[in-house]
Motif scaffolding. Structure first.
Motif, PDB file in Angstrom:
ATOM      1  N   TYR A  98       1.009  -1.149  -0.072  1.00 27.38           N
ATOM      2  CA  TYR A  98      -0.105   0.342   0.068  1.00 27.38           C
ATOM      3  C   TYR A  98       0.894   2.306  -0.262  1.00 27.38           C
ATOM      4  CZ  TYR A  98       0.671   0.703   4.996  1.00 27.38           C
ATOM      5  OH  TYR A  98       1.113   0.880   6.118  1.00 27.38           O
ATOM      6  N   ALA A  99       0.399   2.167  -0.205  1.00 22.28           N
ATOM      7  CA  ALA A  99       1.282   3.724  -0.479  1.00 22.28           C
ATOM      8  C   ALA A  99       1.075   4.538   0.605  1.00 22.28           C
ATOM      9  CB  ALA A  99      -0.035   4.475  -1.338  1.00 22.28           C
ATOM     10  N   PRO A 100       2.038   3.980   1.674  1.00 20.23           N
ATOM     11  CA  PRO A 100       2.225   4.677   2.797  1.00 20.23           C
ATOM     12  C   PRO A 100       1.835   6.271   3.341  1.00 20.23           C
ATOM     13  CG  PRO A 100       4.693   4.258   2.007  1.00 20.23           C
ATOM     14  CD  PRO A 100       3.619   3.887   1.316  1.00 20.23           C
ATOM     15  N   LYS A 101       2.003   6.858   2.240  1.00 21.97           N
ATOM     16  CA  LYS A 101       1.495   8.578   2.762  1.00 21.97           C
ATOM     17  C   LYS A 101       1.126   8.945   1.345  1.00 21.97           C
ATOM     18  CE  LYS A 101       4.774   9.767   5.979  1.00 21.97           C
ATOM     19  NZ  LYS A 101       6.081  10.005   5.834  1.00 21.97           N
ATOM     20  N   TYR A 102       0.210   9.989   1.191  1.00 23.75           N
ATOM     21  CA  TYR A 102      -1.049  10.379   0.598  1.00 23.75           C
ATOM     22  C   TYR A 102      -1.097  11.986   0.087  1.00 23.75           C
ATOM     23  CZ  TYR A 102      -5.166  10.843   1.750  1.00 23.75           C
ATOM     24  OH  TYR A 102      -6.323  11.903   3.597  1.00 23.75           O
ATOM     25  N   SER A 103      -0.900  13.001  -0.691  1.00 23.41           N
ATOM     26  CA  SER A 103      -1.843  14.078  -0.613  1.00 23.41           C
ATOM     27  C   SER A 103      -2.568  14.355  -1.017  1.00 23.41           C
ATOM     28  CB  SER A 103      -0.786  15.142  -0.185  1.00 23.41           C
ATOM     29  OG  SER A 103       0.246  15.376  -1.682  1.00 23.41           O
ATOM     30  N   ILE A 104      -3.565  15.317  -1.050  1.00 21.50           N
ATOM     31  CA  ILE A 104      -4.351  15.526  -2.218  1.00 21.50           C
ATOM     32  C   ILE A 104      -4.667  16.846  -2.624  1.00 21.50           C
ATOM     33  CG2 ILE A 104      -7.110  15.833  -3.153  1.00 21.50           C
ATOM     34  CD1 ILE A 104      -6.505  13.012  -2.852  1.00 21.50           C
ATOM     35  N   GLN A 105      -4.220  17.587  -4.171  1.00 19.55           N
ATOM     36  CA  GLN A 105      -4.533  19.054  -4.371  1.00 19.55           C
ATOM     37  C   GLN A 105      -5.625  19.153  -5.378  1.00 19.55           C
ATOM     38  OE1 GLN A 105       0.022  18.120  -6.014  1.00 19.55           O
ATOM     39  NE2 GLN A 105       0.205  20.390  -5.036  1.00 19.55           N
ATOM     40  N   ALA A 106      -5.613  20.374  -5.895  1.00 21.14           N
ATOM     41  CA  ALA A 106      -7.499  20.623  -6.458  1.00 21.14           C
ATOM     42  C   ALA A 106      -6.924  21.882  -7.292  1.00 21.14           C
ATOM     43  CB  ALA A 106      -8.632  20.788  -5.657  1.00 21.14           C
ATOM     44  N   ALA A 107      -7.855  21.839  -7.987  1.00 20.96           N
ATOM     45  CA  ALA A 107      -7.723  22.777  -9.413  1.00 20.96           C
ATOM     46  C   ALA A 107      -9.041  23.289  -9.744  1.00 20.96           C
ATOM     47  CB  ALA A 107      -6.916  23.145 -10.224  1.00 20.96           C
ATOM     48  N   CYS A 108      -9.475  24.392 -10.186  1.00 22.53           N
ATOM     49  CA  CYS A 108     -10.712  24.673 -11.179  1.00 22.53           C
ATOM     50  C   CYS A 108     -10.387  24.600 -12.522  1.00 22.53           C
ATOM     51  CB  CYS A 108     -11.796  25.886 -10.209  1.00 22.53           C
ATOM     52  SG  CYS A 108     -13.527  25.219 -10.913  1.00 22.53           S
ATOM     53  N   LEU A 109     -10.339  24.038 -13.189  1.00 20.60           N
ATOM     54  CA  LEU A 109      -9.859  24.106 -14.856  1.00 20.60           C
ATOM     55  C   LEU A 109     -10.830  24.785 -15.382  1.00 20.60           C
ATOM     56  CD1 LEU A 109      -7.773  21.245 -15.078  1.00 20.60           C
ATOM     57  CD2 LEU A 109      -6.784  23.190 -14.375  1.00 20.60           C
ATOM     58  N   ASN A 179      -0.925  12.354  -4.823  1.00 19.84           N
ATOM     59  CA  ASN A 179       0.369  12.543  -4.325  1.00 19.84           C
ATOM     60  C   ASN A 179       0.265  10.664  -3.940  1.00 19.84           C
ATOM     61  OD1 ASN A 179       1.297  14.830  -6.208  1.00 19.84           O
ATOM     62  ND2 ASN A 179      -0.152  15.368  -4.491  1.00 19.84           N
ATOM     63  N   ILE A 180       1.081  10.068  -3.995  1.00 17.89           N
ATOM     64  CA  ILE A 180       0.943   8.887  -3.082  1.00 17.89           C
ATOM     65  C   ILE A 180       2.675   9.227  -3.193  1.00 17.89           C
ATOM     66  CG2 ILE A 180      -1.237   7.203  -3.732  1.00 17.89           C
ATOM     67  CD1 ILE A 180       1.236   5.811  -5.604  1.00 17.89           C
ATOM     68  N   PHE A 181       3.254   8.526  -1.947  1.00 16.75           N
ATOM     69  CA  PHE A 181       4.974   8.683  -1.658  1.00 16.75           C
ATOM     70  C   PHE A 181       5.446   7.377  -0.975  1.00 16.75           C
ATOM     71  CE2 PHE A 181       2.544  13.077  -1.061  1.00 16.75           C
ATOM     72  CZ  PHE A 181       3.451  14.110  -1.957  1.00 16.75           C
TER      73      PHE A 181
END
Ligand SMILES: NC(=O)NC(NC(N)=O)C(=O)[O-]
Length: 370
Positions: A98-109, A179-181
């Protein structure tokens, strides 16, 4: 034993899954299992002996063990512009990978920014090509707003697989970057929130109860086998569990009798309330019992109300009839003409119980608001 409490935001509409209209735009690596799996509608499964030419078959997105600089990430297009209230990162069956860490970014394109993104075809066993990366780098997705900072995930054992994350931003987004780290796998990603679509042009017929136009399920009497929020998804129902299905009512009579109009004499009924995407006048309704063969409702009744705000159990609504109790049949689309007047909500009541897969409410948005 660790107990996962399912948060209230998981009741909201979901915008990343394929059935809702979510799409994978890009992924840095799909070596073991393609990113599209991560937004599949069904729950993840594990097949003990199933291997591909790349390694163990996994029901999720899984990148290779990274031997080059950087981390893995992907971009998802959400079904419609929406405010994100929370996420579920399900690591089911990813235990040593499994991916041990993640983060989420977002945009309105903008539509122009979106058009510059090449269309992705699903491709297990590949890393990103230089061509894709050049196009994608123009988006500068690494600088998108951070919705979830780098956060640890738990392994995909039964007690730990469900990683829920509340999101506090009130902004609306069209795309997210996951993102997975540094690498690894995620079985499913679910994005819960509220749609914020642009209003349609004046005098255009739209589906006022479509998830994509901002409709949402705000209450129901029973959802034992399938949640009523499924019936407003844009695609046709894929299977019974992709619709709304109640338990059999325990107060049903010992012997069934019919009324003069052919409907069943029933002691009970089940209901669900939907907020329309925009206040509007419904002219045609479709109730689709696709896949419901031995468990379609005997009849359906639809009422409408102008509430001008969300529905809550304590809301005192004046429900007016839009569609009188009307017989349904198995595995079929049923179209009904109506003229609802301007309303904001519908209450769909099925008697005595059962399920159906989709509802459509075609009509015009109230001209006062566009
Ligand atoms: N047994 C595995 O799952 N190994 C590898 N993953 C796959 N899917 O084969 C890995 O190294 O992460």
């Amino acid at each position: 034993m660790i107990e996962t409490i399912v948060p209230a935001f998981a009741e909201l509409s979901e915008f990343a899954s394929m059935g809702a209209g979510g799409q994978v735009v890009f992924a840095t690596d799909d070596f073991f299992a393609t990113c599209e799996n991560m937004i599949a509608d069904c729950d993840p499964i594990f097949i003990e002996d199933k291997y591909t030419e790349f390694g163990k078959w996994m029901d999720g997105w899984e990148t290779r063990r990274k031997r080059i600089a950087g981390h893995d990430w992907c971009i998802l297009k959400l079904a419609t512009k929406c405010v994100i209230r929370g996420l579920l990162v399900d690591t089911a069956f990813f235990t040593g990978n499994y991916a041990p860490k993640y983060s989420i970014q977002a945009a309105c394109l903008t539509p122009e920014e979106e058009e510059s993104i090449p269309t992705r075809i699903s491709r297990m066993g590949t890393a990103c090509s230089k061509f894709d990366l050049k196009h994608i780098e123009r988006l500068k997705s690494d600088t998108w707003d951070e919705l979830v900072p780098v956060t640890a995930l738990r392994a995909g054992y039964e007690e730990t697989r469900l990683n829920f994350q509340k999101v506090l931003s009130d902004d609306a987004w069209t795309h997210i970057r996951v993102n997975i780290f540094p690498d690894g796998g995620i079985a499913r990603l679910r994005v819960f929130g509220e749609a914020r679509p642009e209003p349609p042009p004046r005098n255009q017929i739209i589906d006022l109860v479509s998830l994509l136009n901002g409709a949402a399920c705000q209450g129901f009497s029973n959802a034992h086998y399938g949640h009523p929020k499924n019936v407003i998804k844009p695609s046709r129902g894929k299977c019974m569990s992709d619709g709304w299905e109640t338990a059999r009512r325990l107060d049903r009579p010992n012997v069934i009798e019919a009324n003069d109009d052919g409907t069943m004499k029933s002691t009970g009924e089940e209901w669900a309330i939907f907020k329309l995407g925009f206040p509007g006048n419904i002219k045609q309704i479709c109730v689709d019992t696709n896949h419901f063969k031995g468990n379609y409702p005997d009849s359906v009744k639809i009422e409408g109300a102008y509430l001008g705000q969300d529905w809550y159990p304590e809301t005192d609504a004046n429900w007016c009839n839009i569609l009188k109790p009307s017989k349904l049949s198995a595995h079929n689309e049923h179209w009904f003409d109506c003229d609802s007047g301007v309303i904001t909500h519908i209450r769909v009541t099925m008697a005595p119980d059962g399920g159906f897969s989709r509802i459509r409410a075609l009509g015009y948005v109230d001209s006062q608001i566009i």
